[in-house]
Write a protein that holds these residues in place. Structure first.
Motif, PDB file in Angstrom:
ATOM      1  N   VAL A   7       0.868  -1.226   0.014  1.00  0.00           N
ATOM      2  CA  VAL A   7       0.022   0.061   0.005  1.00  0.00           C
ATOM      3  C   VAL A   7       0.843   1.255  -0.017  1.00  0.00           C
ATOM      4  O   VAL A   7       1.572   1.472   1.152  1.00  0.00           O
ATOM      5  N   GLU A  32      -3.341   5.739  -3.806  1.00  0.00           N
ATOM      6  CA  GLU A  32      -4.435   6.385  -4.235  1.00  0.00           C
ATOM      7  C   GLU A  32      -4.502   7.515  -5.176  1.00  0.00           C
ATOM      8  O   GLU A  32      -5.189   7.785  -5.805  1.00  0.00           O
ATOM      9  N   ALA A  79      -7.081   2.226  -0.218  1.00  0.00           N
ATOM     10  CA  ALA A  79      -7.245   1.390   0.913  1.00  0.00           C
ATOM     11  C   ALA A  79      -7.792   1.892   2.149  1.00  0.00           C
ATOM     12  O   ALA A  79      -7.477   2.937   2.596  1.00  0.00           O
ATOM     13  N   LEU A  82      -7.954  -2.771   6.379  1.00  0.00           N
ATOM     14  CA  LEU A  82      -7.035  -4.186   6.461  1.00  0.00           C
ATOM     15  C   LEU A  82      -7.489  -4.870   7.289  1.00  0.00           C
ATOM     16  O   LEU A  82      -7.752  -4.700   8.610  1.00  0.00           O
ATOM     17  N   VAL A  92      -7.072  -6.759   1.796  1.00  0.00           N
ATOM     18  CA  VAL A  92      -7.223  -5.248   1.604  1.00  0.00           C
ATOM     19  C   VAL A  92      -8.514  -4.992   1.069  1.00  0.00           C
ATOM     20  O   VAL A  92      -8.749  -5.049   0.139  1.00  0.00           O
ATOM     21  N   HIS A  93      -9.089  -4.017   1.839  1.00  0.00           N
ATOM     22  CA  HIS A  93     -10.622  -3.337   1.340  1.00  0.00           C
ATOM     23  C   HIS A  93     -10.102  -1.976   0.660  1.00  0.00           C
ATOM     24  O   HIS A  93      -9.654  -1.206   1.222  1.00  0.00           O
ATOM     25  N   THR A  94     -10.754  -1.908  -0.628  1.00  0.00           N
ATOM     26  CA  THR A  94     -10.348  -0.648  -1.365  1.00  0.00           C
ATOM     27  C   THR A  94     -11.794  -0.046  -1.999  1.00  0.00           C
ATOM     28  O   THR A  94     -12.862  -0.986  -1.972  1.00  0.00           O
ATOM     29  N   ASN A  98     -11.804  -6.117  -3.261  1.00  0.00           N
ATOM     30  CA  ASN A  98     -10.832  -6.569  -2.054  1.00  0.00           C
ATOM     31  C   ASN A  98      -9.962  -7.304  -2.695  1.00  0.00           C
ATOM     32  O   ASN A  98     -10.032  -7.878  -3.734  1.00  0.00           O
ATOM     33  N   LEU A 292      -4.026   3.166   8.500  1.00  0.00           N
ATOM     34  CA  LEU A 292      -4.043   1.761   8.141  1.00  0.00           C
ATOM     35  C   LEU A 292      -3.273   0.829   9.314  1.00  0.00           C
ATOM     36  O   LEU A 292      -3.490  -0.138   9.328  1.00  0.00           O
TER      37      LEU A 292
END
Length: 404
Positions: A7, A32, A79, A82, A92-94, A98, A292
């Protein structure tokens, strides 16, 4: 299932990704921003040996290497969570779905601390880092004439970059002292930080400070007799005895209100005046961007030497959570060169878990750790004093937690 998800596509993340790919690990890098490079993208300065550090060119070199290794790098992905799941891997949630991995490297870098000044919500007021990105990354002129509020290593470096881009800066001044800005508004404390970059300045006064201000008495003396007209660095006055109390304007920035201040940072009555400007850059320094790391449950330690709350880690960039690593400014505020070297260390540490025949890896890891120390010791600019002591403290915290 990736071997590792990284990340952050700054110098630490890209360097780690390259190292992991060199050992044929399945890697995903997410960031990002719309392009990789992180803080590197805005950096441009001349080093003491006369060579230029060009962050865009440094990013290009990293990307060329990463792309030659078929590294999966995806930008525009944020993200927000986590998660460690029971069978010892991570999700990893984005905003783009995922992703799952056996290991995580958090290389989220740093964020800016704002020093609030009345009027700071007006159009034309921005952080010094925002001015850097607008100028050096997006090639957008931030204004015709501006002023920098906050004198520190970061603001001095970026102010020079703005000058090189043709931006007219009237001067740099302190914010008025209040409960939030007291560390940034006290002339002596600011002088302590300024002396760490004085060797770069074409100013006899500041070079004097660089050599002799190791003495607390001399720092007090230098602050007491700091010229009221300021000291010019690259032709721009830096004021430690003037403070901005307010940013003025109706629909946009039109001027700032300035007072002379004492050596203790107190306003001197009767010295008020206005300076016409159309933009203002506020510089409060940097802190590790570690949200995070907190979400995944890493323990933290507050260390002023490293710039704030730092996730606990060791010199191999390992954390107390098996499979989670950190690198770059999330571990403490230092230069891009240090972050890049830390990324190599993190990549080698991750590779050790997945590659058979580790003798060469062990040797390379030890050499990479030594390289981080060398780069740190040779750094032209130190954002915080006593960085090595801070590194030792975080290493001790790691050992206490792991062995408890």
């Amino acid at each position: 299932m990736y071997d590792v998800i990284i990340v952050g596509a700054g110098p630490a993340g890209l360097s780690a990704a390259i190292t992991c790919r060199e050992w044929d690990l399945h890697v995903l890098v997410i960031d990002e921003f719309v392009k990789p490079g992180g803080r590197l993208l805005g950096q441009l300065h001349e080093e003491p040996n006369g060579e230029w550090w060009n962050g865009i060119e440094e990013t290009k070199q990293l990307m060329d290497k990463a792309e030659s290794l078929n590294t999966d790098i995806r930008c525009g992905i944020s993200a927000h969570h986590l998660e460690k799941v029971k069978d010892h891997h991570f999700i990893v949630h984005t905003n783009k779905g995922n992703f799952e991995a056996k290991n995580l490297l958090i290389a989220t870098g740093a964020a800016e601390t704002a020093a609030p000044v009345p009027g700071w919500t007006l159009p034309g007021v921005m952080s010094i880092g925002a001015a850097q990105v607008m100028t050096n990354v997006h090639r957008v002129r931030v204004g015709e004439k501006g002023i920098v509020i906050g004198v520190n290593v970061l603001s001095a470096a970026i102010a020079r970059e703005l000058q090189l881009a043709g931006v007219n800066l009237h001067s740099m001044m302190l914010p008025a002292m209040n409960s939030v800005t007291k560390e940034h508004a006290h002339p002596k404390k600011v002088m302590d930080g300024l002396s760490r970059i004085a060797h770069l300045a074409p100013s006899a006064f500041l070079r004097f400070g660089s050599r002799f201000t190791k003495s607390d008495f001399v720092r007090k003396l230098a602050t007491q007799f700091y010229p009221k007209s300021g000291v010019k660095m690259w032709g721009m006055p830096i004021h430690l005895r003037k403070a901005v109390t307010e940013i003025n304007g109706k629909d946009r920035v039109e001027s700032v209100t300035v007072f002379d201040i004492t050596a203790d940072g107190k306003l001197i009555k009767g010295t008020e005046r206005r300076i016409e400007v159309d933009f203002v850059c506020i510089a409060g320094g940097l802190y590790p961007l570690a949200e995070l790391a907190a979400v995944i449950g890493l323990p933290f330690q507050y260390l002023e030497e490293l710039g704030g709350h730092v996730p606990v880690h060791n010199k191999k960039m390992e954390t107390p959570i098996d499979g989670v690593y950190v690198a770059g400014n999330i571990t403490g505020i230092e230069s891009a060169k240090v972050a890049r070297a830390q990324g190599t260390v993190a990549g080698l540490s991750i590779a050790k878990k997945h590659v058979d025949g580790k003798a060469d890896l062990d040797y390379r890891l030890l050499k990479a750790i030594e390289q981080v120390k060398t780069i740190r010791n040779e750094a032209t600019i130190q954002f915080h004093p006593h960085i090595s002591e801070g590194r030792e403290k975080i290493e001790q915290a790691f050992r206490r937690i792991v062995h408890s």
